[in-house]
Scaffold this active site. Structure first.
Site, short mmCIF file in Angstrom:
data_model
loop_
_atom_site.label_atom_id
_atom_site.label_comp_id
_atom_site.label_asym_id
_atom_site.label_seq_id
_atom_site.Cartn_x
_atom_site.Cartn_y
_atom_site.Cartn_z
N ARG A 141 -33.59 1.38 -33.43
CA ARG A 141 -33.22 1.74 -34.90
C ARG A 141 -33.16 0.60 -35.59
NH1 ARG A 141 -28.16 4.40 -32.34
NH2 ARG A 141 -29.41 5.40 -30.46
N HIS A 192 -27.89 -14.94 -35.85
CA HIS A 192 -28.12 -13.96 -36.39
C HIS A 192 -29.69 -13.21 -36.81
CE1 HIS A 192 -23.73 -13.14 -36.44
NE2 HIS A 192 -23.62 -14.26 -37.02
N ALA A 200 -21.33 -7.47 -34.67
CA ALA A 200 -20.29 -7.27 -35.66
C ALA A 200 -18.86 -8.02 -35.33
CB ALA A 200 -19.93 -5.65 -36.08
N PRO A 222 -22.02 -6.18 -29.63
CA PRO A 222 -22.32 -4.68 -29.80
C PRO A 222 -23.74 -4.42 -30.45
CG PRO A 222 -20.20 -5.40 -30.23
CD PRO A 222 -20.69 -6.68 -30.15
N ASN A 223 -24.09 -3.44 -30.10
CA ASN A 223 -25.25 -2.40 -30.32
C ASN A 223 -26.50 -3.15 -30.37
OD1 ASN A 223 -23.87 -0.23 -31.34
ND2 ASN A 223 -22.92 -1.60 -32.65
N TYR A 270 -33.88 -5.31 -38.04
CA TYR A 270 -33.83 -5.78 -36.91
C TYR A 270 -35.16 -6.24 -35.80
CZ TYR A 270 -28.86 -5.42 -37.58
OH TYR A 270 -27.67 -5.34 -38.36
N ASN A 277 -25.13 -14.48 -30.25
CA ASN A 277 -25.07 -13.40 -31.45
C ASN A 277 -23.77 -12.32 -31.24
OD1 ASN A 277 -25.19 -11.32 -33.35
ND2 ASN A 277 -27.70 -11.27 -33.23
N GLU A 286 -24.38 -20.20 -32.82
CA GLU A 286 -24.42 -18.59 -33.37
C GLU A 286 -25.76 -18.46 -34.03
OE1 GLU A 286 -20.70 -17.22 -34.92
OE2 GLU A 286 -21.73 -16.36 -36.73
N ARG A 296 -26.51 -9.03 -47.17
CA ARG A 296 -26.34 -7.97 -46.68
C ARG A 296 -24.80 -7.68 -47.51
NH1 ARG A 296 -27.60 -6.71 -40.81
NH2 ARG A 296 -27.30 -4.66 -41.49
O1 CA2 Z 1 -28.20 -9.72 -37.85
C1 CA2 Z 1 -27.54 -9.85 -36.80
O2 CA2 Z 1 -28.07 -10.42 -35.72
C2 CA2 Z 1 -26.21 -9.24 -36.65
O3 CA2 Z 1 -25.31 -10.09 -35.89
C3 CA2 Z 1 -26.43 -7.88 -35.97
C4 CA2 Z 1 -25.12 -6.81 -35.90
C5 CA2 Z 1 -24.31 -6.87 -37.28
O4 CA2 Z 1 -22.93 -6.13 -36.95
C6 CA2 Z 1 -24.02 -8.60 -37.87
O5 CA2 Z 1 -23.71 -8.20 -39.04
C7 CA2 Z 1 -25.37 -9.10 -37.98
C8 CA2 Z 1 -25.32 -5.62 -35.43
C9 CA2 Z 1 -26.13 -5.44 -34.67
C10 CA2 Z 1 -26.81 -4.14 -34.76
O6 CA2 Z 1 -27.70 -3.83 -33.88
C11 CA2 Z 1 -28.53 -2.75 -34.06
C12 CA2 Z 1 -29.75 -3.26 -33.31
C13 CA2 Z 1 -30.89 -2.01 -33.45
C14 CA2 Z 1 -30.34 -0.97 -33.91
C15 CA2 Z 1 -29.29 -0.83 -34.66
C16 CA2 Z 1 -28.33 -1.81 -34.31
#
Ligand code: CA2
Length: 146
Positions: free
Chosen positions: A17, A99, A76, A9-10, A22, A73, A97, A106
């Site tokens: 963002r 991240h 969440a 997700p996301n 990221y 990856n 996996e 965090r």
């Molecule tokens: O650090 C990572 O790759 C995460 O897997 C990213 C997840 C987060 O929930 C994990 O705790 C760590 C969230 C991805 C959100 O991705 C976005 C990317 C760009 C803008 C906003 C959110």
């Protein structure tokens, strides 16, 4: 070697963002980068991203007999998806996996991964390079089924 690169997700919003966490590269740029990385090593990489847990579970099931390794990856879902944990355990395809951020630096809820237990290992905090590091692990022939 055939890689399946799964993103949860996301992660489709990469580059749009939170660039401080990221980075500035888009999801599409990440996929191109990983496909080029694979091609340069005589391998292939297919990318799949979904914001839906079941779609990721289906993709993991579909990897059996088709891909040699999964780089995932779970976003969440990492922190609470027993469905993805079980799916990774149910296929004989080894997974690493990844991240992008260092989840241990965090919020507390990000420190725990329930899905990593079904993976050979976990890489975090190395940015997009983490995906290439995971692929390199398999390319160097260290793969084994958990
Ligand atoms: O650090 C990572 O790759 C995460 O897997 C990213 C997840 C987060 O929930 C994990 O705790 C760590 C969230 C991805 C959100 O991705 C976005 C990317 C760009 C803008 C906003 C959110």
């Amino acid at each position: 070697m055939k890689f399946l690169i799964l993103n949860g997700p996301n992660l489709n919003l990469l580059g749009q963002r939170e660039p401080g966490i990221y980075g500035e590269d888009s999801y599409e740029a990440l996929c191109r980068r990983l496909q080029d990385f694979a091609a340069g090593r005589g391998a292939t990489a297919e990318c799949f991203q979904s914001n839906h847990e079941g779609a990721l579970v289906d993709a993991i099931h579909g990897a059996q007999g088709v891909y040699d390794a999964i780089v995932i990856n779970p976003g969440a879902f990492t922190h609470y998806s027993y469905a993805i944990l079980d799916a990774l355990k149910s296929v004989g395809v080894p997974a690493v996996e990844v991240h992008i951020s260092n989840i241990h630096q965090r919020e507390e809820f990000r420190h725990k991964s329930v899905t990593a237990a079904a993976c050979v290992g976990q890489i975090c905090g190395l940015g997009l390079f983490g995906y290439e590091a995971a692929m390199s692990y398999f390319l160097e022939g260290k793969a084994h089924v958990c």
